[in-house]
Design a protein around this motif. Structure first.
Motif, short mmCIF file in Angstrom:
data_model
loop_
_atom_site.label_atom_id
_atom_site.label_comp_id
_atom_site.label_asym_id
_atom_site.label_seq_id
_atom_site.Cartn_x
_atom_site.Cartn_y
_atom_site.Cartn_z
N HIS A 107 -6.57 20.80 106.12
CA HIS A 107 -5.28 21.49 106.97
C HIS A 107 -4.16 20.53 106.67
CE1 HIS A 107 -8.17 23.78 109.48
NE2 HIS A 107 -9.08 22.69 109.35
N THR A 108 -3.31 21.11 106.06
CA THR A 108 -1.99 20.62 105.43
C THR A 108 -1.12 20.45 106.47
OG1 THR A 108 -2.25 21.08 103.06
CG2 THR A 108 0.14 20.49 103.70
N PHE A 109 -0.64 19.12 107.01
CA PHE A 109 0.62 18.93 108.05
C PHE A 109 1.79 18.27 107.60
CE2 PHE A 109 -2.60 15.44 108.39
CZ PHE A 109 -1.67 14.12 108.36
N GLY A 110 1.63 17.81 106.40
CA GLY A 110 2.79 17.21 105.78
C GLY A 110 3.08 17.69 104.34
N LEU A 111 4.18 18.08 103.83
CA LEU A 111 4.20 18.19 102.60
C LEU A 111 5.48 17.15 102.28
CD1 LEU A 111 5.01 22.26 102.67
CD2 LEU A 111 3.13 21.00 101.75
N ILE A 112 5.18 16.60 101.08
CA ILE A 112 5.81 15.42 100.34
C ILE A 112 7.18 16.12 99.63
CG2 ILE A 112 5.70 13.58 99.01
CD1 ILE A 112 2.90 13.14 99.86
N ARG A 113 8.21 16.11 100.05
CA ARG A 113 9.37 16.56 99.41
C ARG A 113 9.85 15.67 98.36
NH1 ARG A 113 9.85 20.85 102.41
NH2 ARG A 113 10.10 20.72 104.71
N LYS A 114 9.84 14.13 98.58
CA LYS A 114 10.38 13.19 97.82
C LYS A 114 9.70 11.99 97.76
CE LYS A 114 14.89 10.83 96.88
NZ LYS A 114 16.13 10.66 97.38
N VAL A 115 9.50 11.74 96.48
CA VAL A 115 8.68 10.12 96.20
C VAL A 115 9.72 9.50 95.52
CG1 VAL A 115 6.78 9.04 95.45
CG2 VAL A 115 6.57 10.97 96.62
N ASP A 116 10.40 8.49 95.67
CA ASP A 116 11.23 7.83 94.92
C ASP A 116 10.97 6.20 95.29
OD1 ASP A 116 13.26 6.84 93.39
OD2 ASP A 116 14.97 7.22 94.68
N GLY A 117 9.68 5.62 94.67
CA GLY A 117 9.19 4.50 95.19
C GLY A 117 9.84 3.42 94.30
N ASP A 149 11.64 3.06 96.98
CA ASP A 149 12.71 3.05 97.93
C ASP A 149 12.63 4.11 99.05
OD1 ASP A 149 14.42 1.44 96.44
OD2 ASP A 149 14.75 3.01 94.92
N THR A 150 12.40 5.38 98.67
CA THR A 150 12.49 6.39 99.68
C THR A 150 11.15 7.41 99.58
OG1 THR A 150 14.87 6.28 99.29
CG2 THR A 150 13.67 8.53 100.59
N LEU A 151 10.77 7.75 100.70
CA LEU A 151 9.73 8.80 100.95
C LEU A 151 10.08 9.92 101.88
CD1 LEU A 151 6.62 9.85 100.57
CD2 LEU A 151 5.98 8.47 102.23
N ALA A 152 10.11 11.26 101.48
CA ALA A 152 10.90 12.27 102.49
C ALA A 152 9.47 13.35 102.69
CB ALA A 152 11.78 13.04 101.89
N VAL A 153 9.11 13.61 103.81
CA VAL A 153 8.10 14.48 104.18
C VAL A 153 8.49 15.63 105.15
CG1 VAL A 153 5.59 14.64 105.25
CG2 VAL A 153 6.50 12.57 103.93
N GLY A 154 8.13 16.82 104.75
CA GLY A 154 8.40 17.97 105.73
C GLY A 154 7.16 17.84 106.82
N GLU A 159 11.26 17.27 109.67
CA GLU A 159 11.06 16.26 108.34
C GLU A 159 11.47 14.85 108.75
OE1 GLU A 159 13.81 16.30 104.27
OE2 GLU A 159 13.11 18.07 105.00
N PHE A 160 10.98 14.09 108.24
CA PHE A 160 11.07 12.52 108.18
C PHE A 160 11.18 12.19 106.93
CE2 PHE A 160 6.50 12.39 108.41
CZ PHE A 160 6.17 11.31 107.34
N THR A 161 12.37 10.84 106.90
CA THR A 161 12.35 9.97 105.66
C THR A 161 12.27 8.83 106.15
OG1 THR A 161 14.20 11.46 105.02
CG2 THR A 161 14.19 9.50 103.81
N VAL A 162 11.42 8.10 104.96
CA VAL A 162 11.16 6.64 105.24
C VAL A 162 11.81 5.70 104.11
CG1 VAL A 162 9.58 5.02 105.59
CG2 VAL A 162 8.91 7.26 105.97
N THR A 163 12.59 4.71 104.51
CA THR A 163 13.14 3.99 103.43
C THR A 163 12.65 2.29 103.78
OG1 THR A 163 15.12 3.66 104.99
CG2 THR A 163 15.23 5.32 103.24
N PHE A 164 12.58 1.91 102.29
CA PHE A 164 11.94 0.40 102.23
C PHE A 164 13.16 -0.32 101.88
CE2 PHE A 164 8.92 3.62 101.88
CZ PHE A 164 7.71 3.27 102.73
N VAL A 165 13.56 -1.27 102.63
CA VAL A 165 14.68 -2.19 102.39
C VAL A 165 14.31 -3.68 102.22
CG1 VAL A 165 17.06 -2.87 103.37
CG2 VAL A 165 16.07 -0.78 103.77
N PRO A 166 14.62 -4.22 101.22
CA PRO A 166 14.17 -5.76 101.22
C PRO A 166 14.97 -6.49 102.42
CG PRO A 166 15.28 -4.95 99.10
CD PRO A 166 15.25 -4.04 99.97
N ASP A 167 13.93 -7.58 103.12
CA ASP A 167 14.47 -8.12 104.39
C ASP A 167 14.11 -9.51 104.12
OD1 ASP A 167 15.71 -8.83 106.71
OD2 ASP A 167 14.00 -7.73 107.70
N GLY A 168 14.64 -10.34 103.16
CA GLY A 168 14.21 -11.49 102.84
C GLY A 168 13.12 -11.75 101.96
#
Length: 179
Positions: free
Chosen positions: A89-99, A101-106, A122-131
Motif C-alpha cells: 500500500h503506497t502512502f508516499g511517492l518520492i518526488r526528489k532525492v538530492d542526497g 541535501d534534500t528529499l521531497a515526498v508526496g 507534500e513534505f520536504t526534508v533538508t539536511f543542514v550541517p550543524d557543527g
C-alpha cells in the motif's frame, strides 16, 4: 402616458472558477519541525531514506500497528506498507532525492489513516550541517489545501502533532547507531 423606468436585469450566471479568487486557508498552511542529530549529513540522509522502514514509528501505520514497511529510495520511488496478505500500500511517492541535501515526498495519507492518492500533501526534508558531525534535519510539510477545506486543517494539525514523534524516532535510530 408616463414613461417606465428601465432597470437592468441582474446577471444570474455564476462566475467561472478561473475568475474566482481562491480563499486563503484559515490555518497556517505549513508544518515545520527540526531535530539535530549526531551524524554527518551523508549518514543522516542515508538513515532517513534507506533505513526508513527500521525507524518509522510502529504505530504510524494504515493497516496494522507494526506492519512491515518498504522503500524504493530513489526519485520516482515510493514508501509503502505491507499488509498481512502481502499486498503493498503506497502512502508516499518520492518526488526528489538530492542526497545528502534534500528529499521531497508526496504524502498520500488523508488524516483518517487511509491512503488517498487524489488528496496528497507534500513534505520536504533538508539536511543542514550543524557543527562537527552534527546535522539539523528540517521538515516542511505543506499542500494540505489539496485535501479540500473540510479536512485540510485537521490533517495539518495532526501532522503538526505527528512530526515531533517521527523525528524523535529518527533521532533515536541515529543515536543508537543501528543503521
Amino acid at each position: 402616458m408616463p414613461q417606465e423606468k428601465t432597470v437592468p436585469a441582474k446577471t444570474t450566471a455564476a462566475k467561472s472558477t478561473a475568475a474566482r479568487k481562491p480563499k486563503p486557508p484559515n490555518y497556517d498552511p505549513f508544518v515545520r519541525h527540526s531535530v539535530t542529530v549526531k551524524a554527518d549529513r551523508k549518514t543522516a540522509f542515508k538513515v532517513f531514506l534507506e533505513d526508513f522502514p527500521q525507524w518509522w514509528p510502529k504505530n504510524f501505520r494504515t493497516t496494522k500497528v507494526g506492519a512491515p514497511l518498504g522503500v524504493d529510495p530513489k526519485t520516482g520511488g515510493r514508501l509503502y506498507e505491507i499488509d498481512e496478505q502481502g499486498e503493498e500500500h503506497t502512502f508516499g511517492l518520492i518526488r526528489k532525492v538530492d542526497g545528502p541535501d534534500t528529499l521531497a515526498v508526496g504524502w498520500r495519507l488523508n488524516g483518517f489513516g487511509r491512503i488517498d492518492p487524489d488528496n496528497a500533501s507534500e513534505f520536504t526534508v533538508t539536511f543542514v550541517p550543524d557543527g562537527q558531525k552534527k546535522t539539523r534535519v528540517d521538515v516542511e510539510h505543506t499542500h494540505f489545501d489539496r485535501m479540500g477545506t473540510k479536512h485540510a486543517k485537521r490533517v495539518r494539525n495532526g501532522m503538526d502533532k505527528g512530526w515531533p514523534t517521527i523525528l524523535a524516532s529518527f533521532q533515536t535510530k541515529i543515536e543508537d547507531g543501528t543503521s
